[in-house]
Design a protein around this motif. Structure first.
Motif, PDB file in Angstrom:
ATOM      1  N   ALA A  92       0.832  -1.210   0.000  1.00 39.74           N
ATOM      2  CA  ALA A  92       0.000   0.000   0.000  1.00 39.74           C
ATOM      3  C   ALA A  92       0.866   1.260   0.000  1.00 39.74           C
ATOM      4  O   ALA A  92       0.375   2.348  -0.295  1.00 39.74           O
ATOM      5  N   TYR A  93       2.170   1.099   0.322  1.00 41.51           N
ATOM      6  CA  TYR A  93       3.028   2.278   0.452  1.00 41.51           C
ATOM      7  C   TYR A  93       4.216   2.254  -0.515  1.00 41.51           C
ATOM      8  O   TYR A  93       4.783   3.286  -0.826  1.00 41.51           O
ATOM      9  N   MET A 145       5.491  -0.384   8.370  1.00 40.35           N
ATOM     10  CA  MET A 145       5.445   0.548   9.507  1.00 40.35           C
ATOM     11  C   MET A 145       5.955   1.926   9.103  1.00 40.35           C
ATOM     12  O   MET A 145       5.367   2.943   9.462  1.00 40.35           O
ATOM     13  N   ALA A 161       3.321   3.596   6.864  1.00 42.24           N
ATOM     14  CA  ALA A 161       2.141   4.052   7.621  1.00 42.24           C
ATOM     15  C   ALA A 161       2.495   5.236   8.510  1.00 42.24           C
ATOM     16  O   ALA A 161       1.739   6.212   8.601  1.00 42.24           O
ATOM     17  N   ARG A 217       2.882   8.358   6.449  1.00 41.09           N
ATOM     18  CA  ARG A 217       1.564   8.813   6.020  1.00 41.09           C
ATOM     19  C   ARG A 217       0.869   9.577   7.149  1.00 41.09           C
ATOM     20  O   ARG A 217       0.286  10.648   6.931  1.00 41.09           O
ATOM     21  N   ILE A 218       0.940   9.026   8.363  1.00 37.48           N
ATOM     22  CA  ILE A 218       0.283   9.669   9.508  1.00 37.48           C
ATOM     23  C   ILE A 218       0.968  10.991   9.831  1.00 37.48           C
ATOM     24  O   ILE A 218       0.309  12.019  10.025  1.00 37.48           O
ATOM     25  N   PRO A 239      -5.846   9.778   7.420  1.00 41.90           N
ATOM     26  CA  PRO A 239      -5.433   8.405   7.753  1.00 41.90           C
ATOM     27  C   PRO A 239      -6.450   7.407   7.198  1.00 41.90           C
ATOM     28  O   PRO A 239      -7.291   6.955   7.839  1.00 41.90           O
TER      29      PRO A 239
END
Lengths: 132, 132, 132
Positions: free
Chosen positions: A68-69, A119, A122, A125-126, A132
């Protein structure tokens, strides 16, 4: 995501094949269900399947999240290393449980890489303030 | 979804750590692979890992599905409660298996909430006539 | 995807119920945690739960991947066949482990169909030159 899907499905098929080997070992070494002990060689096949279950349930979500990243093809490649590691693990464990370390490391390392990559992705991204 | 990803990855890491504790207990209490019995304390660590596997494979899909219908941050919060419950479970079970109920409930309750939330969301979507 | 979500959640609930049956059998047949052996009937319930875990972790990703390429309602239908197969398996195994084959096949067949459908879909996507 098609590469992730393909490697994910191969991991499922490999795992089902390990399960079939347990079923075959049941007949071969006379271990009647529901028993899972009583013959050393049967127990090795059973432990290979269980250990693969234990790692596969980590690999699949980790591969999906990492994809996803980052480039899904890299995540899929990590999955391929895991698949090879599992084959090495099967061959080593059923010959001699004491020699299972290399196959184990070869399966666990790509999983660790995927978890760290996920990790990082994510967290960035946060921290980046994106929704989010 | 980044919060879901982060909590999901933490659940994977926690589970791998429980697996590492089993490996350590193997050496400490002299339980040679492929055996999984023979020492009471080893068996406790092994059961903690197995029970965590049994719940984690429910938590992850439930968290993902619930997050498809409700605020993903609530779903991630339920995941955090599960993570705490697992820590309580580990500490209680390895001291005294009879005291494992509270940690178990603390892990199972958020899972139940996520499942109910997901079912409600999916049912409303289907009844609402939206393209399934 | 709502149908996939609903069937997926039902598979999780069914699995948790099988786990509750194991807990009940623990009390009924006097098998104290952390032991998982010692009473034949308890062991049957335990093996039903374990075997369901082993298949559920394959069903869920296979259903999701197949639904990415084909009509999700067909994938959900395959999931329903799996659910019925698991009920048959529970009833047969707890009565007589030797009669577990039909319920097993009824659960494994839809999983195999989903895996083949997913592989076909992913392979066509890759060969079709679409962005993976």
């Amino acid at each position: 995501m098609a590469w992730i899907h393909l490697v994910g499905l191969l991991a499922l098929v490999q795992y089902l094949m390990f399960g079939a080997l347990v079923g075959k070992a049941r007949g071969q070494y006379g271990v009647q269900a529901p028993a899972t002990t009583g013959n050393e060689v049967f127990e090795r096949y059973y432990r290979v399947q269980m250990n693969t279950l234990e790692l596969m349930v980590v690999l699949l979500p980790a591969m999906w999240i990492a994809a996803a990243y980052w480039d899904p093809r890299w995540a899929a490649l990590a999955g391929v290393v895991y698949l090879v590691g599992r084959m090495v693990y099967l061959r080593a464990y059923t010959r001699d449980p004491g020699s299972r370390a290399m196959g184990f490391m070869l399966s666990v390392t790509p999983i660790a890489v995927l978890i760290v990559a996920g990790m990082l992705g994510a967290a960035l991204r946060i921290l980046g303030g994106a929704a989010p």
